[in-house]
Design a protein around this motif. Sequence first.
Motif, PDB file in Angstrom:
ATOM      1  N   LEU A  90       0.868  -1.171   0.000  1.00 52.56           N
ATOM      2  CA  LEU A  90       0.000   0.000   0.000  1.00 52.56           C
ATOM      3  C   LEU A  90       0.906   1.222   0.000  1.00 52.56           C
ATOM      4  O   LEU A  90       1.701   1.406   0.924  1.00 52.56           O
ATOM      5  CB  LEU A  90      -0.916   0.017   1.225  1.00 52.56           C
ATOM      6  N   LEU A  91       0.825   2.031  -1.058  1.00 49.25           N
ATOM      7  CA  LEU A  91       1.666   3.216  -1.194  1.00 49.25           C
ATOM      8  C   LEU A  91       0.888   4.453  -0.783  1.00 49.25           C
ATOM      9  O   LEU A  91      -0.289   4.610  -1.151  1.00 49.25           O
ATOM     10  CB  LEU A  91       2.143   3.398  -2.635  1.00 49.25           C
ATOM     11  N   TYR A 180      -3.221   8.774  -2.845  1.00 50.67           N
ATOM     12  CA  TYR A 180      -2.763  10.140  -2.602  1.00 50.67           C
ATOM     13  C   TYR A 180      -3.631  10.706  -1.477  1.00 50.67           C
ATOM     14  O   TYR A 180      -4.729  11.219  -1.711  1.00 50.67           O
ATOM     15  CB  TYR A 180      -2.876  10.988  -3.870  1.00 50.67           C
ATOM     16  N   VAL A 181      -3.121  10.602  -0.260  1.00 47.32           N
ATOM     17  CA  VAL A 181      -3.972  10.821   0.910  1.00 47.32           C
ATOM     18  C   VAL A 181      -4.331  12.287   1.146  1.00 47.32           C
ATOM     19  O   VAL A 181      -5.211  12.579   1.965  1.00 47.32           O
ATOM     20  CB  VAL A 181      -3.319  10.224   2.180  1.00 47.32           C
ATOM     21  N   GLU A 182      -3.668  13.208   0.443  1.00 46.69           N
ATOM     22  CA  GLU A 182      -4.071  14.613   0.572  1.00 46.69           C
ATOM     23  C   GLU A 182      -5.383  14.873  -0.164  1.00 46.69           C
ATOM     24  O   GLU A 182      -6.049  15.868   0.090  1.00 46.69           O
ATOM     25  CB  GLU A 182      -2.982  15.530   0.016  1.00 46.69           C
ATOM     26  N   GLY A 183      -5.735  13.978  -1.084  1.00 52.58           N
ATOM     27  CA  GLY A 183      -6.997  14.101  -1.795  1.00 52.58           C
ATOM     28  C   GLY A 183      -6.984  15.099  -2.933  1.00 52.58           C
ATOM     29  O   GLY A 183      -7.948  15.209  -3.689  1.00 52.58           O
ATOM     30  N   SER A 184      -5.897  15.842  -3.095  1.00 49.83           N
ATOM     31  CA  SER A 184      -5.805  16.864  -4.130  1.00 49.83           C
ATOM     32  C   SER A 184      -4.343  17.223  -4.332  1.00 49.83           C
ATOM     33  O   SER A 184      -3.504  16.972  -3.463  1.00 49.83           O
ATOM     34  CB  SER A 184      -6.597  18.103  -3.715  1.00 49.83           C
ATOM     35  N   ARG A 185      -4.029  17.824  -5.464  1.00 51.40           N
ATOM     36  CA  ARG A 185      -2.662  18.251  -5.721  1.00 51.40           C
ATOM     37  C   ARG A 185      -2.330  19.480  -4.882  1.00 51.40           C
ATOM     38  O   ARG A 185      -3.158  20.371  -4.707  1.00 51.40           O
ATOM     39  CB  ARG A 185      -2.498  18.586  -7.207  1.00 51.40           C
ATOM     40  N   PHE A 186      -1.100  19.500  -4.389  1.00 52.82           N
ATOM     41  CA  PHE A 186      -0.677  20.583  -3.519  1.00 52.82           C
ATOM     42  C   PHE A 186      -0.537  21.892  -4.282  1.00 52.82           C
ATOM     43  O   PHE A 186       0.054  21.948  -5.363  1.00 52.82           O
ATOM     44  CB  PHE A 186       0.668  20.249  -2.871  1.00 52.82           C
ATOM     45  N   LYS A 203      -3.261  18.707   4.357  1.00 55.66           N
ATOM     46  CA  LYS A 203      -3.630  17.783   5.424  1.00 55.66           C
ATOM     47  C   LYS A 203      -3.943  16.398   4.847  1.00 55.66           C
ATOM     48  O   LYS A 203      -4.643  16.284   3.843  1.00 55.66           O
ATOM     49  CB  LYS A 203      -4.861  18.305   6.172  1.00 55.66           C
ATOM     50  N   PRO A 204      -3.446  15.321   5.460  1.00 54.42           N
ATOM     51  CA  PRO A 204      -3.749  13.968   4.968  1.00 54.42           C
ATOM     52  C   PRO A 204      -5.132  13.518   5.437  1.00 54.42           C
ATOM     53  O   PRO A 204      -5.586  13.873   6.525  1.00 54.42           O
ATOM     54  CB  PRO A 204      -2.651  13.120   5.615  1.00 54.42           C
ATOM     55  N   LYS A 205      -5.769  12.734   4.586  1.00 59.31           N
ATOM     56  CA  LYS A 205      -7.090  12.189   4.898  1.00 59.31           C
ATOM     57  C   LYS A 205      -6.955  10.684   5.127  1.00 59.31           C
ATOM     58  O   LYS A 205      -6.445   9.963   4.263  1.00 59.31           O
ATOM     59  CB  LYS A 205      -8.066  12.467   3.759  1.00 59.31           C
ATOM     60  N   ALA A 206      -7.449  10.227   6.264  1.00 65.96           N
ATOM     61  CA  ALA A 206      -7.227   8.835   6.671  1.00 65.96           C
ATOM     62  C   ALA A 206      -8.266   7.868   6.128  1.00 65.96           C
ATOM     63  O   ALA A 206      -8.037   6.656   6.098  1.00 65.96           O
ATOM     64  CB  ALA A 206      -7.200   8.740   8.197  1.00 65.96           C
ATOM     65  N   GLY A 207      -9.415   8.374   5.677  1.00 68.12           N
ATOM     66  CA  GLY A 207     -10.515   7.489   5.310  1.00 68.12           C
ATOM     67  C   GLY A 207     -10.189   6.490   4.227  1.00 68.12           C
ATOM     68  O   GLY A 207     -10.524   5.304   4.336  1.00 68.12           O
ATOM     69  N   ARG A 279      -3.808  10.066  13.933  1.00 71.45           N
ATOM     70  CA  ARG A 279      -2.554  10.482  14.575  1.00 71.45           C
ATOM     71  C   ARG A 279      -1.365   9.738  13.963  1.00 71.45           C
ATOM     72  O   ARG A 279      -0.296  10.325  13.764  1.00 71.45           O
ATOM     73  CB  ARG A 279      -2.640  10.234  16.086  1.00 71.45           C
ATOM     74  N   TRP A 280      -1.546   8.448  13.672  1.00 72.54           N
ATOM     75  CA  TRP A 280      -0.492   7.660  13.007  1.00 72.54           C
ATOM     76  C   TRP A 280      -0.153   8.269  11.651  1.00 72.54           C
ATOM     77  O   TRP A 280       1.022   8.451  11.313  1.00 72.54           O
ATOM     78  CB  TRP A 280      -0.963   6.213  12.844  1.00 72.54           C
ATOM     79  N   LEU A 281      -1.172   8.629  10.879  1.00 73.45           N
ATOM     80  CA  LEU A 281      -0.947   9.224   9.565  1.00 73.45           C
ATOM     81  C   LEU A 281      -0.336  10.616   9.682  1.00 73.45           C
ATOM     82  O   LEU A 281       0.561  10.979   8.909  1.00 73.45           O
ATOM     83  CB  LEU A 281      -2.268   9.275   8.787  1.00 73.45           C
ATOM     84  N   ASN A 282      -0.786  11.390  10.649  1.00 73.21           N
ATOM     85  CA  ASN A 282      -0.230  12.733  10.846  1.00 73.21           C
ATOM     86  C   ASN A 282       1.266  12.680  11.171  1.00 73.21           C
ATOM     87  O   ASN A 282       2.034  13.546  10.739  1.00 73.21           O
ATOM     88  CB  ASN A 282      -0.971  13.450  11.967  1.00 73.21           C
TER      89      ASN A 282
END
Length: 315
Positions: A90-91, A180-186, A203-207, A279-282
């Motif tokens: 899982l990348l 791509y856990v940010e859900g959008s391009r930076f 911000k990363p999204k964990a869902g 918190r793990w993802l953050n």
Amino acid sequence: MLNFLPGPLLYLISAVLLIINTTVWSTLICIGGIIKFITPAPSGRIFITKIMNRFMWAWATCNGGILFLLADIEWDIEGLDSLDKNAWYLLISNHLSGFDIAVQTYILRNNIPMLKFFLKKELIFIPLMGLGCWALDMPFMNRSSPRKLKKNPKLKGKDLETTRRACKKFRHMPTSIINYVEGSRFTEQKKARQNSPYRHLLKPKAGGIAFTLSAMGEQFTNVLDITLLYPEAMNKDALVEVMHGRIKKITIRIRVLPVPTVDDKRYFSDPQYRVDFQRWLNQIWEEKDETLHQLINAHQTLSTDNSHKKPLENQ
């Protein structure tokens, strides 16, 4: 290499080559998908899937050839030597441009199984590419928004069922899934809008990760944390920049992490459990932000040193 040509001409050449490359391999993958669809034996479908994965490998390799033809790029990569092509990964990655997919599939094509993406269901209607992604068993998701769930509670859990059903296809051969856990391009504008606590990330999204891990977490060998940087294209569209021949360096850092366990019943019912996972993802994102900060500072220092040397060399 053609990087001596004017930027607009390079853009035209690269656009034509990329369209031809994508059209050829997408067509072959689509044909393979149709054959797989009418093949009754599971072993036959697995064999055809392996062939189509090789077509995707060829698409990625040709993209690399186009880059070599158009630009003199320095590849600064760390972490490839710890990867296994027969593993399940899982990348997770930061997201800078539409160019990211081409870069990551090219760099990783010989080190891990070919990448799979979770896609919005609307993307299946893109000519050739949509059908090609379907043929490669990439899941098309119909994410239910909180508003939809409130109107129709029966939809609750449907996305998880869809994810599990799609992931069953990945049990028969090593697979890599990227999120791509940010859900959008930076962009700096999005960062400001989010009031992101990070210097170079949204911000990363964990869902999305939680969905995937709860569906097939026991299959994954590792989580791969990928940090991507285009030093010459900060706050610019890297795809446009590379097509004009203006990108000189691509930096990638790869970390191999253990796979966290996600209990889907607790994740979707226990707020504290979700907080702990976030918190793990953050924590990963804080470390990624620091890595990017150091890489950017190193590039800026080197650029400053080189600019100071040039006048002396010309004397």
